[in-house]
Design an enzyme around this catalytic site. Structure first.
Site, PDB file in Angstrom:
ATOM      1  N   LYS A 153       1.101  -1.254  -0.006  1.00  0.00           N
ATOM      2  CA  LYS A 153      -0.015  -0.009   0.205  1.00  0.00           C
ATOM      3  C   LYS A 153       0.826   1.187   0.036  1.00  0.00           C
ATOM      4  O   LYS A 153       1.187   1.736   1.103  1.00  0.00           O
ATOM      5  CB  LYS A 153      -0.854  -0.120   1.127  1.00  0.00           C
ATOM      6  CG  LYS A 153      -1.999   0.922   0.933  1.00  0.00           C
ATOM      7  CD  LYS A 153      -3.088   0.546   2.139  1.00  0.00           C
ATOM      8  CE  LYS A 153      -4.061   1.943   2.443  1.00  0.00           C
ATOM      9  NZ  LYS A 153      -4.889   2.199   1.401  1.00  0.00           N
TER      10      LYS A 153
HETATM   11  N1  PMP Z   1      -8.020  -1.492  -2.694  1.00  0.00           N
HETATM   12  C1  PMP Z   1      -7.552  -0.149  -2.422  1.00  0.00           C
HETATM   13  C2  PMP Z   1      -6.585   0.359  -3.579  1.00  0.00           C
HETATM   14  C3  PMP Z   1      -7.388   0.365  -1.279  1.00  0.00           C
HETATM   15  O1  PMP Z   1      -6.856   1.714  -1.494  1.00  0.00           O
HETATM   16  C4  PMP Z   1      -8.251  -0.161  -0.290  1.00  0.00           C
HETATM   17  C5  PMP Z   1      -8.077   0.663   1.054  1.00  0.00           C
HETATM   18  N2  PMP Z   1      -6.938   0.465   1.851  1.00  0.00           N
HETATM   19  C6  PMP Z   1      -8.530  -1.279  -0.502  1.00  0.00           C
HETATM   20  C7  PMP Z   1      -8.656  -1.954  -1.394  1.00  0.00           C
HETATM   21  C8  PMP Z   1      -9.381  -1.928   0.658  1.00  0.00           C
HETATM   22  O2  PMP Z   1      -8.370  -2.430   1.929  1.00  0.00           O
HETATM   23  P1  PMP Z   1      -9.000  -2.378   3.211  1.00  0.00           P
HETATM   24  O3  PMP Z   1     -10.204  -3.060   3.237  1.00  0.00           O
HETATM   25  O4  PMP Z   1      -7.736  -3.003   4.133  1.00  0.00           O
HETATM   26  O5  PMP Z   1      -9.048  -0.985   3.871  1.00  0.00           O
END
Ligand code: PMP
Length: 307
Positions: free
Chosen positions: A159
């Protein structure tokens, strides 16, 4: 979203005043996007404030750092403690948490290793990302002309701040076209994810979501929804989804820390199912909210209580 500018930010190991958490303009991150981050939520529950899946978020942050060869000088436990300390220092009972690790000020150039790592944890009050109404009525999404990053270009499991230049292009395009959100396809043209959410669809009572091989960020909410669905004996299939499957789905929804569980009511102006929150989506959403609000037993150990 409300910033409390009189609050405190955890910056390189210390709580500092909000307005003093600053960096130099020649910090490596400003020029080359060298950051990794997380988005976490703390919810108000009957037993006091609780952070949703803190351990998994901190673990993902550390994995993102590892992918980018960042030698983090804290342990995951120390970092988790710092998250708790920051929320307490700001006296918040419900908030969004934004940890960031980035390369700071030292030597400018593409090779990053001579720039020190810097660490931030900021917290603020934040309501519903796509709006309160969206959770009930759903959102309109459009498939973006911008594809997700191919797996041999940028690591999608990290991320990293720089991945969001790709998300920004898709988000701006979707808003310009009158949609709430974009769905991106992967480099092979199969459904990947939203700009900050994972995507699910339901067809004939089976729950489908694209596999990690479609350049998506493996979301922690995605994982939670899969676990909840399996516990309810809903069949779950992680498999490649062609774009048109979205059009003919009975139900579809987005998941993410910010978006939580948000129904999709149309894709490319084609109504999905009944055009409102579907039945299975509603059940999964309720189960999810019941756990995070502390109304249902947290049998998975997802909540970390502040006290
Ligand atoms: N995909 C992307 C590109 C994101 O930025 C996020 C947010 N973190 C998610 C999926 C969903 O991840 P999470 O459920 O861990 O927040």
């Amino acid at each position: 979203m409300v910033f409390n500018e009189s609050g405190k930010i955890w910056f390189n190991g210390k709580l500092v005043n909000w307005k003093e958490a600053n960096i130099h303009v020649l910090s490596h991150v400003v020029h080359y996007g060298s950051s990794v981050f997380e988005g976490i939520r703390c919810y108000r529950t009957k037993k006091g404030p609780a952070i949703f899946r803190l351990k998994e978020h901190v673990n993902r942050l550390f994995n993102s750092a590892k992918i980018y060869r960042m030698d983090v000088e804290y342990s995951e436990d120390e970092f988790s403690e710092a998250v708790i300390e920051t929320i307490k220092a700001n006296e918040l009972v419900e908030c969004y948490i934004r940890p960031v690790i980035f390369r700071g000020y030292g030597k400018l150039g593409v090779h990053p290793l001579e720039n020190p790592l810097e660490y931030v944890i900021a917290v603020w009050s934040w309501g519903k990302y796509l709006g309160e109404e969206a959770l009930e009525k759903g959102v309109d999404v459009g498939v973006s002309t911008w594809r997700r990053l191919a797996p041999d270009t940028m690591p999608n499991i990290a991320k990293a701040g720089s991945n969001y230049m790709n998300s920004q292009l898709a988000k701006m395009e979707s808003v310009a076209n009158g949609y709430h959100e974009a769905i991106m396809l992967d480099y092979q043209g199969m459904v990947s994810e939203g700009t900050g959410e994972n995507v699910f669809l339901i067809k004939d009572e089976v729950l489908y979501t694209p596999p990690a091989s479609t350049s998506l960020l493996p979301g922690i909410t995605r994982d939670s929804i899969i676990k909840l669905a399996l516990s309810m004996d809903i069949e779950v299939r992680e498999e490649l989804i062609p774009r048109e499957m979205l059009y003919i789905a009975d139900e579809a929804f987005l998941t993410g820390t910010a978006a939580e569980v948000t129904p999709i009511r149309s894709v490319d102006q084609i109504t999905v199912g009944s055009g409102k929150r579907g039945e299975i989506t509603g059940i999964l959403q309720k189960n999810f909210f019941d756990i995070i609000n502390g109304e249902k037993e947290d049998k998975y150990g997802w909540l970390t209580f502040l006290e």
